[in-house]
Design a protein around this motif. Sequence first.
Motif, PDB file in Angstrom:
ATOM      1  N   THR A 165      -3.895  15.983  -5.985  1.00  0.00           N
ATOM      2  CA  THR A 165      -3.408  14.612  -5.778  1.00  0.00           C
ATOM      3  C   THR A 165      -4.559  13.651  -5.591  1.00  0.00           C
ATOM      4  OG1 THR A 165      -1.389  15.486  -4.755  1.00  0.00           O
ATOM      5  CG2 THR A 165      -1.889  13.155  -4.395  1.00  0.00           C
ATOM      6  N   TYR A 211      -6.252  12.920  -8.798  1.00  0.00           N
ATOM      7  CA  TYR A 211      -5.408  12.115  -9.691  1.00  0.00           C
ATOM      8  C   TYR A 211      -5.495  10.623  -9.335  1.00  0.00           C
ATOM      9  CZ  TYR A 211      -1.180  10.159 -11.787  1.00  0.00           C
ATOM     10  OH  TYR A 211      -0.301   9.378 -12.491  1.00  0.00           O
ATOM     11  N   LEU A 212      -5.829  10.330  -8.085  1.00  0.00           N
ATOM     12  CA  LEU A 212      -5.922   8.923  -7.684  1.00  0.00           C
ATOM     13  C   LEU A 212      -7.035   8.194  -8.431  1.00  0.00           C
ATOM     14  CD1 LEU A 212      -5.443   9.202  -3.805  1.00  0.00           C
ATOM     15  CD2 LEU A 212      -3.750   8.579  -5.530  1.00  0.00           C
ATOM     16  N   VAL A 214      -5.722   6.903 -11.739  1.00  0.00           N
ATOM     17  CA  VAL A 214      -4.731   5.865 -11.432  1.00  0.00           C
ATOM     18  C   VAL A 214      -5.433   4.535 -11.180  1.00  0.00           C
ATOM     19  CG1 VAL A 214      -3.072   5.076  -9.697  1.00  0.00           C
ATOM     20  CG2 VAL A 214      -2.947   7.413 -10.563  1.00  0.00           C
ATOM     21  N   ASN A 215      -6.458   4.556 -10.349  1.00  0.00           N
ATOM     22  CA  ASN A 215      -7.172   3.322 -10.034  1.00  0.00           C
ATOM     23  C   ASN A 215      -7.967   2.802 -11.232  1.00  0.00           C
ATOM     24  OD1 ASN A 215      -6.988   2.524  -6.986  1.00  0.00           O
ATOM     25  ND2 ASN A 215      -7.069   4.752  -7.014  1.00  0.00           N
ATOM     26  N   CYS A 272       0.531  -2.729  -6.218  1.00  0.00           N
ATOM     27  CA  CYS A 272       1.354  -2.445  -5.036  1.00  0.00           C
ATOM     28  C   CYS A 272       0.517  -2.747  -3.794  1.00  0.00           C
ATOM     29  CB  CYS A 272       1.792  -0.980  -5.039  1.00  0.00           C
ATOM     30  SG  CYS A 272       2.865  -0.528  -3.677  1.00  0.00           S
ATOM     31  N   TRP A 293       0.030   1.956  -0.767  1.00  0.00           N
ATOM     32  CA  TRP A 293       0.061   3.163  -1.605  1.00  0.00           C
ATOM     33  C   TRP A 293       0.335   4.413  -0.786  1.00  0.00           C
ATOM     34  CZ3 TRP A 293      -0.037   2.683  -6.818  1.00  0.00           C
ATOM     35  CH2 TRP A 293      -0.453   1.449  -7.329  1.00  0.00           C
ATOM     36  N   THR A 344       4.631   6.601  -2.751  1.00  0.00           N
ATOM     37  CA  THR A 344       4.311   5.718  -3.877  1.00  0.00           C
ATOM     38  C   THR A 344       3.822   6.529  -5.075  1.00  0.00           C
ATOM     39  OG1 THR A 344       3.687   3.988  -2.321  1.00  0.00           O
ATOM     40  CG2 THR A 344       2.944   3.741  -4.589  1.00  0.00           C
ATOM     41  N   ILE A 345       2.887   7.426  -4.813  1.00  0.00           N
ATOM     42  CA  ILE A 345       2.419   8.354  -5.853  1.00  0.00           C
ATOM     43  C   ILE A 345       2.874   9.750  -5.437  1.00  0.00           C
ATOM     44  CG2 ILE A 345       0.412   9.341  -7.007  1.00  0.00           C
ATOM     45  CD1 ILE A 345      -1.046   6.731  -6.517  1.00  0.00           C
ATOM     46  N   ARG A 371       0.510  15.238 -15.132  1.00  0.00           N
ATOM     47  CA  ARG A 371      -0.434  14.208 -14.687  1.00  0.00           C
ATOM     48  C   ARG A 371      -1.854  14.750 -14.534  1.00  0.00           C
ATOM     49  NH1 ARG A 371       2.504  12.090  -9.443  1.00  0.00           N
ATOM     50  NH2 ARG A 371       3.037  14.321  -9.397  1.00  0.00           N
ATOM     51  N   ASN A 388       7.591  -0.521  -5.146  1.00  0.00           N
ATOM     52  CA  ASN A 388       7.703   0.822  -5.684  1.00  0.00           C
ATOM     53  C   ASN A 388       8.897   1.505  -5.039  1.00  0.00           C
ATOM     54  OD1 ASN A 388       7.265   3.747  -5.913  1.00  0.00           O
ATOM     55  ND2 ASN A 388       5.367   3.130  -6.913  1.00  0.00           N
ATOM     56  N   ASN A 407       8.405   4.302  -2.270  1.00  0.00           N
ATOM     57  CA  ASN A 407       7.605   4.049  -1.079  1.00  0.00           C
ATOM     58  C   ASN A 407       8.471   3.435   0.008  1.00  0.00           C
ATOM     59  OD1 ASN A 407       5.801   3.101   0.895  1.00  0.00           O
ATOM     60  ND2 ASN A 407       4.193   2.784  -0.622  1.00  0.00           N
TER      61      ASN A 407
END
Length: 830
Positions: free
Chosen positions: A287, A290-291, A294-295, A306, A309, A313-314, A324, A357, A360
């Motif tokens: 996770t 993966y951020l 995303v950014n 958003c 976060w 949210t994710i 992903r 979102n 969230n």
Amino acid sequence: MLQGTMADISFKEVTLLVSVVAACYWNSLFCGFVFDDVSAILDNKDLHPSTPLKTLFQNDFWGTPMSEERSHKSYRPLTVLTFRLNYLLSELKPMSYHLLNTVFHAVVSVIFLKVCRLFLDKRSSVIAALLFAVHPIHTEAVTGVVGRAELLSSVFFLAAFLSYTKSKGPDNSIVWTPIALTVLLVAVATLCKEQGITVVGICCVYEVFVAQGYTLPLLCTVAGQFLRGKGSIPLSMLQTLIKLIVLMFSTLLLVVIRVQVIQSQLPVFTRFDNPAAVSPTPTRQLTFNYLLPVNAWLLLNPSELCCDWTMGTIPLIESFLDIRNLATFAFFCFLGALGIFSLRYPGDSSKTVLMVNKNNAKLWNNVGHALENEKNFEKALKYFLQATHVQPDDIGAHMNVGRTYKNLNRTKEAEESYMLAKSLMPQIIPGKKYAARIAPNHLNVYINLANLIRANESRLEEADQLYRQAISMRPDFKQAYISRGELLLKMNKPLKAKEAYLKALELDRNNADLWYNLAIVYIELKEPNEALKNFNRALELNPKHKLALFNSAILMQESGEVKLRPEARKRLLNYINEEPQDANGYFNLGMLAMDDKKDSEAETWMKKAIKLQPDFRSALFNLALLYSQTAKELKALPILEELLRYYPDHTKGLILKGDILMNQKKDIPGAKKCFEKILEMDPTNVQGKHNLCVVYFEEKELLKAERCLVETLALAPHEEYIQRHLNIVRDKISSSGIVEQPLSPVDKTSGTQERDELPPEDVKEIISESRPPQIIKTNDNRNSKSNKQSTENADQDAPHKTTKDIKEIEKKRVAALKRLEEIERILNGE
């Protein structure tokens, strides 16, 4: 790389950037405080001038002492210092806060242009700076006041980097002044936000691969030869190494200091704040990685921004088979390729858009909070309920639902929601620290539930048990002690309330509200001197503490100490400066002026109180009384009429009106109606009864006057003046030859005192009607404070007489004797 004059920027470029920033963010000036702004600004006492400056360097970003476990450990004192500057300029008016954020963003954009000029040509650097200035991803940092931490940190981050670029002198020599300045700027950036320290890494990369122009193959070759003993490190490389060692050592020192500041304790985050951080392997690693893509994608396509976060949210990546992971793999491949190339080859929507979102719960809660601030509780409830559906185990969401039900007066549903939130609290596990496994604000569920059920007098013990349970879970839970202290006062246990407040003061001695509450406890304990000391302590911490100003002034006034009156007056004047619309302040200033025989001043203050509150009973009566005592009885009559219009059963007002009508206006029928009205309400009222007897005498109804006085004497057998008046009437009856009617046995009994004058001890209504001493408590609305006010009957006698009261009684008794002499002259026909 383009350096030298290319690093300079023109006035036109600066103007362009500032104009673009102003055009993008001018509308933010008219926004209020939202989300985290409430805790960082509205609820943060570190902004107040009464808080010592050193406290800013002892507390975290939210005003919580760093030593407390519940502290967020976000140490940003310089950012808070700028908030304090805003407070000094405009207190809690949000415009100045938003304006300063916009200014800082413009400054960052200008410095960013200067950085870009080091690497790009003039046109490209301007385009890059313009993109930076208008990029939507910066919206939260600029429009949210708490985003100032990022803005300030960025200013000093970029300044530190620019300073370091000047550390290379001619012939690759070391220039130490820019390095020293860099270290200082890194420290300042870190004191604005923790991420500021990362500029050191950028400086290191810049030094090696840009300033020195080394490539990865070259570094590997030199390192290999040195390790095999076939060569030495070149002087230029040695100088670079020295610079990097100094830079890294300085950074390490900053890290050590930072660890000392947080007392080697990490902040407490729960699965709601950062679900990935508390997840097992490999979910946590997958996770977090993966951020990064995303950014990166948000930089290219900021279409789904958003403001928070956390939570869901994710969604977590719990398996290597999650599709992903391909995005993560592609990102690292691209980043690796870009890095290798760089190191190997040196070279020259609508007006207001709200992205919520749906996964969230915090965002649903935040929208609910915004609606709650607008008092739109029905709509807020829908969002809070949605938060509980998105995240059924979110304790905070259930607390929000409970609070909203309470605001809607649906107490049964509120209690059910609080009970559900309470059931979700983690259970105590032997050997494990309970406090470390919960968000500190979640313990407020015990406070909220206790505050709800204590409205029922039969459940006070149950509420106390909840407060004690919260304290047992977190012994440093200050709010539990405060709320329990208030409850114990309600249960008539002032000594235990005192213990609770003293315990809270051990945790926070700089809390003016706590000193104020302790003063109220001492008032309950009949210790006015101790109460005054604590009021004074509250005012030392907060000279504008309104309730401490008001109630300490009243305490001084009621002490009977003439020497305290000037200070009491000063505090009341300060109070009305803070609360210009509160009639109580003006009324009590009027009472002080009456004590000092400043009749004109007293009249002015009383009139101001009545103007603000036309039905102010005590102000109306005492203004009329002031007129009657200063030979202005006819001016008193319209005031009494107004008083009796609002309060037809005001006994003292009726007596004063009747007295003026009889003795000044010679309106005997009007006076008679006043005294008869009193006796309709209270047949045993000696004062009204006696005055009615005088009316009968004035009407030449001697037999009626005699019987009336006999009945009055039965009510007040120890009052000699009634017997004397009765004798005078009987003498009149005898001299006029009127046959005296026989008295019944009941008429020969006696009773209590009264006279035609107002009872001396009740001449003034000295109790403020709508502002008795009150405890300050914290309610469950996200730690906001509110004052619980109660109304006290101004006609009720005080349980005990002060020295001032006794002196006043004696003075009034002398005046009463003079009135008796006048009445005797009336009864004798003189």
